[in-house]
Design a protein around this motif. Structure first.
Motif, short mmCIF file in Angstrom:
data_model
loop_
_atom_site.label_atom_id
_atom_site.label_comp_id
_atom_site.label_asym_id
_atom_site.label_seq_id
_atom_site.Cartn_x
_atom_site.Cartn_y
_atom_site.Cartn_z
N SER A 57 26.00 40.01 38.44
CA SER A 57 27.04 39.02 38.73
C SER A 57 27.56 39.25 40.14
O SER A 57 27.96 40.36 40.50
N SER A 59 29.67 37.19 43.73
CA SER A 59 30.80 36.31 44.03
C SER A 59 30.81 36.07 45.53
O SER A 59 30.06 36.68 46.29
N CYS A 244 44.81 39.10 37.04
CA CYS A 244 43.36 39.29 37.06
C CYS A 244 42.77 39.04 38.44
O CYS A 244 41.62 39.42 38.72
N ASP A 250 33.37 39.36 40.75
CA ASP A 250 32.11 39.72 40.10
C ASP A 250 32.27 40.91 39.16
O ASP A 250 31.28 41.49 38.72
N ALA A 252 33.40 42.42 35.64
CA ALA A 252 33.77 42.16 34.24
C ALA A 252 34.74 43.24 33.79
O ALA A 252 34.54 44.42 34.06
N ASP A 297 32.22 37.86 28.97
CA ASP A 297 31.00 38.23 29.69
C ASP A 297 30.02 38.89 28.73
O ASP A 297 28.82 38.77 28.88
N HIS A 301 33.92 42.45 27.14
CA HIS A 301 34.30 42.30 28.54
C HIS A 301 34.64 40.84 28.83
O HIS A 301 34.03 39.93 28.26
N ARG A 303 35.84 37.82 31.98
CA ARG A 303 35.84 37.47 33.40
C ARG A 303 36.59 36.16 33.58
O ARG A 303 36.84 35.42 32.62
N GLU A 306 34.92 31.55 38.66
CA GLU A 306 35.21 31.57 40.08
C GLU A 306 36.05 30.36 40.50
O GLU A 306 36.91 30.47 41.40
N ARG A 309 39.56 31.09 39.64
CA ARG A 309 40.03 32.11 40.57
C ARG A 309 40.45 31.48 41.91
O ARG A 309 41.51 31.79 42.46
#
Length: 855
Positions: A57, A59, A244, A250, A252, A297, A301, A303, A306, A309
C-alpha cells in the motif's frame, strides 16, 4: 455480466497472460481500483501461478525509500542497520529474481522513470511474474512502462443500487437511495460514503433540510466525504477520525493500537485505563467503520481512504470553525490542533528521514516519531525547547535510537513514553525525573539489558510498565510504584529476580494485569505467596497460562496450555491457601482451545442430562469448589494440583493406562472423576493399591469412550468395599466384558448407569448377592447392552427405578418380595417385559411397568 465482475475478470486475464508483465489500473479517485485489484489478488492467491505474493500500500506521500522498506518487510528480509539504498535494492532483486511473484503497488504516485528497477523489482515478464499498479496519475501510468493499461469503469445503475443497499442496510425504495444512485454516476466511493452517512437517517425522507444537503453532497467524492464527516454524531467521534491523519496514508492501523492512541492522547473523556473509556473507543471505531469513513484493510487493521484523508486535511487547512485545524510542513511533518487549548499534536511517523527537522514553535501535547527506521540519534538538546516541555505523549517506537537524550529528563509533564521495537536501545536512562509518567512501553527492545538504578524512584503515577521481549537481566524494585496496574514481562528470558517475586506486589496490591515469561529460572515459585488476578505467562516453550478471579463465586480461573506449568506448583505451596481456595483449572493446548471452548462443567445442553446420577449434570458435592480439567495432553507433573482437586475431568489424555498412574496419595481429595476418550486407559484402579477403598473419597465416577478399557478394578483378590462411591456412569466402552469382580462391594452406591457397551455380559456374576454388593442402589439404567445376561444374584433391596432399553438377553431382574421391598418402577420395551422370567409371579405386584419412552 456486472461491471465489477468484468473488471476483475479483465485484470485476471492480464495476470494470467504470459505476454504481459506489468498492468496498470488507472482511474480517478473513488472508482474502485483498489477493490478490483484486491479481488483479483485474492483469486490469484488460490492459483498455483506464483510463489510469492506482495501487496504494498502506497500513498501520495510515500517515498521511494519507504516503498523499498515496505517491500523488504513484506518479504521478511533483514538488512542490518536497515542498509543503504543500494544494498536494500540488491536484496530485493536477489530474493525475487529466482521466484514467480505477483506484486501489487496500490495507489502509486511515482514520477521517475524505471521505477521497478529503482525499487529492486526484476523485470516481471522474464520469470512469469506480474506487477499490478493502481494509480490516479497519468505520470505514474507512464513511468511504470506497462504492457497493458486498464481504465477502471464506473458501476451500472443496478450495481450502484445494490451497493447502496448493501452499505445502508435498506433495500426499500426511498428518496435518498434514488438520489444517491442517480447522482453518483456509478462512483463506488461516493455511493459508499453517502450510504454510510445516511444509514441511520435513511427513513427520514420528510426532512427537507437533509434532502438539500444530500443533493449538494452528490457533486463529487470531496463533497460526499465532507457530508459524511458532518453527519458524525458529535465532536468526540469527529476528533477520533481526524486524529487518524497523524498516521501515514499507506499505514494500516491495528484496531487495538488505534484505540490505545485515542485513549492515551485524551480523546476519550473517561480516561486511559477506564473500562468505560475502552468500551466507548471500541464503539467509536465501529461507528467509523459503519459509516465507511474508515475501512478494513484486513481482519484487525483499518485505514482511511485517501480521498477522505485529502478532504479532512483540506478542511483543516481552511479558516473557519471545523473543530480542528491542521497543517503539513515541507519536512513531512503533520500538525493537528483540536479546540483544547493551544497545544497541538505533531507527527513524523514512518518518515524516510535520518535526522529530526526543526519543530514548529508551538506548545506541543504529543510528538510522534514512530517508524523513522533511519533515525539513530536524537540530539541531547532536542527536548530543551520550552514548547516541547509541555509534551504529554512521546512516541519513539521502531526507531534506531541507541539511547534517550539527556534532555529527556526535562519532560516533567510527560505521561506516555513509547519505545516499542527500538531494537538498538541498550540502556534505559534519563527517565528518573519523569514523575508524571503513566505508561512506559519498551516492549520489543531486544537489546535492552539494563535500567538505570533509581529510574522508578519518583514514578508514583506509573500505571503500565511493559518490558516484554527485552534482554533485561536485573529488575529494580517496584515497591515505590503504588499505582502500578499492568506489568508485562513476556519473553524476558534473561531476567533474574533477586528477592521474593514480584517485588512490592502482594495480595493487597493493585495490579490488574501481570504478564511473565515461563523460563524455569525466572521465578522462585516456592516462595511465591500470591498470584495476581490477570496474571499471564507467555507461550515460550509451548506454555501459555492466564489466571482470573470471578467476583461472583470468588473462584480463580486458570487456563494453561501445558501441564509442565504445574511442576512449579507443589502440593504444599502457600498459593493453595492464599489464592486457590476455590479454583477452576483448565489445561488445553492453544490449538485445541477453540474447539473445546465451553467448560465441560458449565455445559447443561445435552440429551442425557437428567439421567446423569439422577440429578442435573453439575450437581457436585456441596463443598466441591476445586475443579481440574485436562484436555489433549500428557498429564505429567500434576501431582500438586491433583492433591487439591475435588472434581477431575480427563478428556483425550495421552499415555495414561489407569487412574492409579497418578499415585493414590494425590487423589485423596477427589470427590468426582470424569474420564472420556482416553484411548490408552485399560483399567481405572488395580489390586496393587490395597488401601484404595480407604484412601479414596471418590463419590461420583463417570467413564465414557474408553476403547481399551477391559476392567474398572483389575485383579482385586481380597474383599474390598468402596464406601464413598455413590454414583457410577459407564458409557461406550466396547471391550468391557465383566464390570465388577466378586470381591468388590459398593455399600453406599445409589445410582448405576451403563450404556453402549457391546461386549458386556454381566455386572456381577450370580454368585454375588445384590443385598451385599448394592444394599442402597435405588436407580439402575441399562441401555443398549446386547450381550448383557445378568446384573447380580439375589435382589436389590432398595431398587426404585429401573430403565432398560435394547438388552434382549437380560431375562431376569434382581427384584424380589419382602416387607422391606419398595414398589419399583420399571421402564422398558413391551416385548422385553413380556419375555422376562420370574421365580415368583407375586413379584410383579411390587412392580409398575411403564412402556419405554424418552430415556
Amino acid at each position: 455480466m456486472a461491471t465489477g465482475e468484468r473488471s476483475i475478470q479483465h485484470l485476471m486475464e492480464e495476470i494470467t497472460n504470459p505476454d504481459v508483465g506489468t498492468v496498470v489500473v488507472h482511474g480517478i479517485s473513488g472508482l474502485g481500483k483498489t477493490w478490483t485489484a484486491r479481488q483479483a489478488y485474492g483469486r490469484a492467491m488460490a492459483s498455483p501461478l506464483f510463489d510469492v505474493f506482495l501487496w504494498i500500500s502506497l500513498s501520495v506521500t510515500c517515498t521511494k525509500r519507504r516503498a523499498r522498506q515496505k517491500i523488504l518487510e513484506s518479504l521478511s528480509i533483514v538488512v542490518e542497520d536497515n542498509g543503504d539504498e543500494e544494498r536494500v535494492t540488491e536484496k530485493i532483486h536477489s530474493f525475487l529474481s529466482g521466484r514467480r511473484f505477483l506484486l501489487v503497488l496500490d495507489d502509486a504516485w511515482f514520477t521517475e522513470d524505471r521505477m521497478l528497477a529503482t525499487l529492486g523489482v526484476p523485470t516481471p515478464r522474464h520469470n512469469a511474474s506480474k506487477v499490478v499498479v493502481t494509480t490516479r496519475t497519468m505520470r505514474t501510468q507512464t513511468v511504470m512502462e506497462p504492457d497493458v493499461v486498464i481504465q477502471q469503469s464506473s458501476l451500472s445503475r443496478k450495481e450502484s443500487w445494490d451497493l447502496f443497499c448493501q452499505i445502508s442496510g435498506h433495500s426499500i425504495v426511498n428518496r435518498f437511495g434514488q438520489m444517491v444512485v442517480e447522482g453518483s454516476h456509478g462512483m463506488p466511493l461516493l455511493i459508499v460514503l453517502m450510504a454510510g452517512a445516511l444509514k441511520d437517517s435513511i427513513t427520514d425522507s420528510a426532512n427537507e433540510e437533509l434532502t438539500a444537503k444530500v443533493s449538494s453532497a452528490l457533486l463529487n467524492e470531496v463533497t460526499a466525504a465532507r457530508f459524511a464527516y458532518s453527519m458524525l454524531p458529535d465532536d468526540e467521534v469527529k476528533h477520533c477520525l481526524v486524529y487518524c491523519l497523524l498516521f501515514p496514508g499507506d499505514m494500516a492501523l491495528h484496531d487495538d493500537e488505534l484505540i490505545q492512541y485515542w485513549l492515551m492522547d485524551g480523546l476519550i473523556a473517561e480516561g486511559y485505563l477506564s473500562v468505560a473509556a475502552t468500551d466507548k473507543a471500541q464503539k467509536i471505531l465501529l461507528l467509523l467503520l459503519h459509516r465507511r469513513l474508515l475501512y478494513r484493510d484486513d481482519d484487525d487493521h483499518v485505514r482511511m481512504h485517501e480521498a477522505v484523508r485529502e478532504v479532512l486535511m483540506d478542511t483543516g487547512r481552511q479558516r473557519g470553525d471545523h473543530g480542528y485545524s491542521c497543517a503539513t510542513h515541507s519536512e513531512g511533518l503533520t500538525s493537528i490542533w483540536f479546540p483544547d487549548g493551544r497545544n497541538k499534536r505533531i507527527s513524523l511517523m514512518e518518515s524516510s528521514t535520518d535526522r529530526l527537522p526543526q519543530i514548529p514553535q508551538s506548545f506541543l501535547s504529543s510528538l510522534f516519531l514512530r517508524g523513522i527506521r533511519w533515525l539513530k540519534v536524537i540530539p541531547n538538546s532536542f527536548f530543551d525547547n520550552r514548547q516541547i516541555l509541555t509534551l504529554s505523549v512521546l512516541d519513539l517506537s521502531f526507531t534506531a535510537i541507541t539511547n534517550l537524550p539527556s534532555s529527556t529528563s526535562n519532560l516533567a509533564n510527560l505521561q506516555y513514553l513509547l519505545l516499542k521495537g527500538c531494537e538498538h536501545l541498550e540502556e534505559l536512562r534519563n527517565i528518573r525525573s519523569l514523575r508524571n509518567l503513566l505508561v512506559l512501553d519498551a516492549s520489543g527492545c531486544s537489546a535492552l539489558r539494563t535500567i538505570s538504578p533509581g529510574s522508578f524512584a519518583m514514578m508514583n503515577m506509573l500505571r503500565v510498565l511493559d518490558l516484554s521481549r527485552t534482554s533485561i537481566e536485573s529488575f529494580p524494585s517496584l515497591s515505590r510504584l503504588p499505582e502500578l496496574r499492568c506489568l508485562f514481562l513476556r519473553g524476558c528470558r534473561r531476567i533474574n529476580f533477586q528477592e521474593k517475586f514480584p517485588y512490592g506486589i502482594t495480595k493487597t496490591g493493585h495490579l490488574l494485569s501481570l504478564k511473565l515469561c515461563t523460563e524455569s529460572n525466572a521465578v522462585d515459585w516456592n516462595v511465591m505467596q500470591w498470584l495476581q488476578a490477570g496474571l499471564t505467562w507467555d507461550e515460550h516453550a509451548g506454555v501459555y497460562a492466564s489466571i482470573n478471579t470471578c467476583v461472583d463465586d470468588n473462584r480463580s480461573y486458570l487456563s494453561v496450555s501445558n501441564t509442565s506449568f504445574f511442576q512449579y506448583l507443589d502440593k504444599d505451596s502457600p498459593l493453595w491457601d492464599n489464592c486457590f481456595l476455590r479454583f477452576h483449572i483448565r489445561v488445553c493446548p492453544s490449538e485445541e482451545a477453540n474447539r473445546d471452548s465451553e467448560f465441560v462443567f458449565q455445559n447443561e445442553n445435552f440429551v442425557f442430562r437428567e439421567t446423569y446420577f439422577g440429578t442435573k449434570y453439575c450437581s457436585h458435592p456441596p463443598n466441591a469448589c476445586r475443579f481440574l480439567e485436562i484436555h489433549h495432553v500428557r498429564p505429567w507433573g500434576i501431582g500438586g494440583v491433583l492433591h487439591h482437586a475435588d472434581v477431575v475431568f480427563l478428556n483425550d489424555v495421552k499415555l495414561v493406562k489407569q487412574l492409579s498412574d497418578f499415585e493414590l496419595q494425590n487423589l485423596r481429595g477427589m470427590r468426582e472423576c470424569w474420564i472420556q476418550r482416553c484411548d490408552q486407559m485399560e483399567s481405572i484402579f488395580t489390586a496393587e493399591l490395597e488401601d484404595v477403598s480407604e484412601v479414596l473419597s471418590l463419590e461420583k465416577l463417570w467413564i465414557s469412550n474408553l476403547e481399551k478399557l477391559s476392567f474398572l478394578f483389575a485383579g482385586v483378590e481380597k474383599e474390598t468395599n468402596f464406601t464413598s462411591l455413590k454414583h457410577i456412569h459407564i458409557d461406550c466402552c466396547p471391550n468391557l466384558v465383566g464390570l465388577f469382580c466378586s470381591t468388590l462391594r459398593f455399600q453406599n452406591l445409589e445410582t448405576l448407569q451403563i450404556r453402549f457397551c457391546d461386549k458386556l455380559e454381566s455386572v456381577y456374576d450370580h454368585s454375588v448377592i445384590g443385598e451385599e454388593a448394592f444394599p442402597r442402589l435405588h436407580t439402575l439404567r441399562l441401555w443398549e447392552l446386547p450381550e448383557l445376561k445378568s446384573v447380580c444374584g439375589g435382589i436389590l433391596p432398595c431398587l426404585k427405578h429401573l430403565k432398560v432399553k435394547e438388552c434382549p438377553k437380560l431375562k431376569a431382574l434382581p427384584v424380589g418380595v419382602n416387607d422391606m421391598t419398595p414398589i419399583a418402577i420399571i421402564r422398558g420395551e413391551r416385548q422385553w417385559w413380556n419375555n422376562l422370567t420370574w421365580e415368583d409371579e407375586r413379584i410383579k405386584s411390587h412392580l409398575l411397568f411403564r412402556r419405554w419412552g424418552r430415556f
